[in-house]
Design a protein around this motif. Structure first.
Motif, mmCIF file in Angstrom:
data_model
loop_
_atom_site.group_PDB
_atom_site.id
_atom_site.type_symbol
_atom_site.label_atom_id
_atom_site.label_comp_id
_atom_site.label_asym_id
_atom_site.label_seq_id
_atom_site.Cartn_x
_atom_site.Cartn_y
_atom_site.Cartn_z
ATOM 1 N N PHE A 75 0.813 -1.216 0.000
ATOM 2 C CA PHE A 75 0.000 0.000 0.000
ATOM 3 C C PHE A 75 0.849 1.270 0.000
ATOM 4 O O PHE A 75 0.459 2.280 -0.580
ATOM 5 C CB PHE A 75 -0.975 -0.009 1.184
ATOM 6 N N LYS A 76 1.996 1.236 0.643
ATOM 7 C CA LYS A 76 2.875 2.414 0.658
ATOM 8 C C LYS A 76 3.433 2.688 -0.732
ATOM 9 O O LYS A 76 3.513 3.844 -1.156
ATOM 10 C CB LYS A 76 4.015 2.227 1.667
ATOM 11 N N LYS A 77 3.807 1.658 -1.452
ATOM 12 C CA LYS A 77 4.320 1.837 -2.818
ATOM 13 C C LYS A 77 3.226 2.379 -3.735
ATOM 14 O O LYS A 77 3.474 3.250 -4.568
ATOM 15 C CB LYS A 77 4.875 0.526 -3.368
ATOM 16 N N LEU A 78 2.008 1.866 -3.582
ATOM 17 C CA LEU A 78 0.897 2.366 -4.388
ATOM 18 C C LEU A 78 0.637 3.834 -4.062
ATOM 19 O O LEU A 78 0.445 4.647 -4.969
ATOM 20 C CB LEU A 78 -0.367 1.539 -4.164
ATOM 21 N N ALA A 79 0.641 4.185 -2.783
ATOM 22 C CA ALA A 79 0.409 5.580 -2.385
ATOM 23 C C ALA A 79 1.457 6.495 -3.023
ATOM 24 O O ALA A 79 1.121 7.565 -3.541
ATOM 25 C CB ALA A 79 0.424 5.713 -0.862
ATOM 26 N N ARG A 80 2.718 6.062 -2.986
ATOM 27 C CA ARG A 80 3.783 6.864 -3.619
ATOM 28 C C ARG A 80 3.521 7.040 -5.103
ATOM 29 O O ARG A 80 3.617 8.140 -5.642
ATOM 30 C CB ARG A 80 5.153 6.206 -3.413
ATOM 31 N N ALA A 81 3.180 5.950 -5.782
ATOM 32 C CA ALA A 81 2.926 6.008 -7.222
ATOM 33 C C ALA A 81 1.732 6.907 -7.544
ATOM 34 O O ALA A 81 1.733 7.622 -8.549
ATOM 35 C CB ALA A 81 2.691 4.596 -7.770
ATOM 36 N N ALA A 82 0.728 6.880 -6.666
ATOM 37 C CA ALA A 82 -0.492 7.672 -6.884
ATOM 38 C C ALA A 82 -0.364 9.107 -6.383
ATOM 39 O O ALA A 82 -1.241 9.938 -6.638
ATOM 40 C CB ALA A 82 -1.677 6.988 -6.201
ATOM 41 N N GLY A 83 0.714 9.393 -5.653
ATOM 42 C CA GLY A 83 0.904 10.754 -5.130
ATOM 43 C C GLY A 83 -0.030 11.103 -3.993
ATOM 44 O O GLY A 83 -0.437 12.251 -3.845
ATOM 45 N N VAL A 84 -0.366 10.099 -3.179
ATOM 46 C CA VAL A 84 -1.240 10.332 -2.025
ATOM 47 C C VAL A 84 -0.523 9.851 -0.763
ATOM 48 O O VAL A 84 0.496 9.177 -0.831
ATOM 49 C CB VAL A 84 -2.608 9.620 -2.182
ATOM 50 N N ARG A 85 -1.071 10.215 0.390
ATOM 51 C CA ARG A 85 -0.420 9.876 1.663
ATOM 52 C C ARG A 85 -0.523 8.404 2.013
ATOM 53 O O ARG A 85 0.385 7.831 2.591
ATOM 54 C CB ARG A 85 -0.995 10.719 2.794
ATOM 55 N N ALA A 117 -5.378 3.837 -12.907
ATOM 56 C CA ALA A 117 -4.916 2.452 -12.785
ATOM 57 C C ALA A 117 -3.400 2.424 -12.695
ATOM 58 O O ALA A 117 -2.703 3.182 -13.374
ATOM 59 C CB ALA A 117 -5.384 1.639 -13.989
ATOM 60 N N PHE A 118 -2.911 1.520 -11.856
ATOM 61 C CA PHE A 118 -1.479 1.300 -11.675
ATOM 62 C C PHE A 118 -1.238 -0.193 -11.841
ATOM 63 O O PHE A 118 -1.919 -1.007 -11.225
ATOM 64 C CB PHE A 118 -1.041 1.769 -10.282
ATOM 65 N N VAL A 119 -0.284 -0.529 -12.693
ATOM 66 C CA VAL A 119 0.020 -1.941 -12.940
ATOM 67 C C VAL A 119 1.452 -2.214 -12.486
ATOM 68 O O VAL A 119 2.346 -1.388 -12.689
ATOM 69 C CB VAL A 119 -0.197 -2.325 -14.425
ATOM 70 N N ASP A 120 1.635 -3.352 -11.839
ATOM 71 C CA ASP A 120 2.956 -3.703 -11.341
ATOM 72 C C ASP A 120 3.934 -3.876 -12.498
ATOM 73 O O ASP A 120 3.600 -4.458 -13.527
ATOM 74 C CB ASP A 120 2.907 -4.980 -10.505
ATOM 75 N N THR A 154 -0.433 3.503 -15.137
ATOM 76 C CA THR A 154 0.932 3.878 -14.797
ATOM 77 C C THR A 154 1.637 2.615 -14.336
ATOM 78 O O THR A 154 1.104 1.879 -13.508
ATOM 79 C CB THR A 154 0.932 4.917 -13.651
ATOM 80 N N VAL A 155 2.824 2.365 -14.877
ATOM 81 C CA VAL A 155 3.604 1.192 -14.482
ATOM 82 C C VAL A 155 4.467 1.586 -13.289
ATOM 83 O O VAL A 155 5.147 2.612 -13.316
ATOM 84 C CB VAL A 155 4.478 0.694 -15.649
ATOM 85 N N ALA A 156 4.422 0.780 -12.226
ATOM 86 C CA ALA A 156 5.176 1.093 -11.006
ATOM 87 C C ALA A 156 5.449 -0.193 -10.229
ATOM 88 O O ALA A 156 4.812 -1.218 -10.449
ATOM 89 C CB ALA A 156 4.375 2.064 -10.130
ATOM 90 N N ASP A 157 6.389 -0.114 -9.307
ATOM 91 C CA ASP A 157 6.655 -1.203 -8.372
ATOM 92 C C ASP A 157 5.555 -1.140 -7.312
ATOM 93 O O ASP A 157 5.470 -0.167 -6.564
ATOM 94 C CB ASP A 157 8.042 -1.018 -7.740
ATOM 95 N N LEU A 158 4.698 -2.153 -7.274
ATOM 96 C CA LEU A 158 3.529 -2.128 -6.384
ATOM 97 C C LEU A 158 3.475 -3.254 -5.372
ATOM 98 O O LEU A 158 2.591 -3.272 -4.526
ATOM 99 C CB LEU A 158 2.230 -2.204 -7.214
ATOM 100 N N THR A 159 4.393 -4.198 -5.457
ATOM 101 C CA THR A 159 4.253 -5.377 -4.611
ATOM 102 C C THR A 159 5.268 -5.396 -3.482
ATOM 103 O O THR A 159 6.315 -4.762 -3.546
ATOM 104 C CB THR A 159 4.369 -6.666 -5.443
#
Length: 173
Positions: A75-85, A117-120, A154-159
């Motif tokens: 969840f922290k990685k997703l928050a970073r990718a999404a620009g939220v806390r 959407a964010f994909v790993d 957006t492609v990001a490290d999510l896991t």
């Protein structure tokens, strides 16, 4: 005689974009909707079968997180990718009203609202990946690049990473 899978919203959207894909159907067990089971039933490795999760920042923002079936969302990685806390899972009872889809059939394509959407990033390791077509029992098979383009993800490290002990366990003597 082989039946042709019914067209889903996801399939219609991909067709309208001229994106090549195939549909793969499988028998649904409502008691076991895990990605591991889906992977076995469609004959693909679990790391190529991606699950679509709906998350929220708790302040009215919603995000799709698309991760490999054998991974856990960080969840922290997703928050970073999404620009939220922060981010957290949306409660199961909210998923259908927000997306129009039921658990085991959630997809970014044709959802009631076009949430970001964010994909790993591991999706890019494969020639093709599998995602829900929008109904239980049908998966879309397509290239990761086409998925990213069609979903505007957006492609990001999510896991979650392996714990250090798991990584170094074999190196300790």
């Amino acid at each position: 005689m082989k039946t042709v899978p019914a067209k889903t919203n996801g399939a219609r959207i991909l067709e309208s974009l001229g994106i090549p894909f195939s549909l793969r159907e499988y028998e649904v067990d409502p008691e076991d909707l895990t990605a591991i089971t889906v992977a076995k039933k469609i004959g693909m490795p679990i790391e190529q079968v991606f699950k679509t999760l709906l998350t929220t920042d708790g302040a009215g923002g919603y995000f799709f997180a698309v991760i490999p079936g054998d991974a856990e969302l960080d969840f922290k990685k997703l928050a970073r990718a999404a620009g939220v806390r922060r981010t957290e899972m949306v409660s199961l009872k909210e998923v259908q009203p927000l997306t129009g889809y039921i658990r085991g059939g959630v997809t970014v394509f044709g959802a009631r609202k076009a949430f970001p959407a964010f994909v790993d990033e591991t999706a890019e390791l494969f020639d093709e990946i599998s995602v829900s077509a929008g109904v239980r029992g049908t998966q879309l098979i397509l290239s990761p690049a086409d998925y990213v383009r069609a979903s505007e993800a957006t492609v990001a490290d999510l896991t979650k990473d392996l714990r250090p002990a798991e990584i170094h366990e074999g190196n300790q003597r």
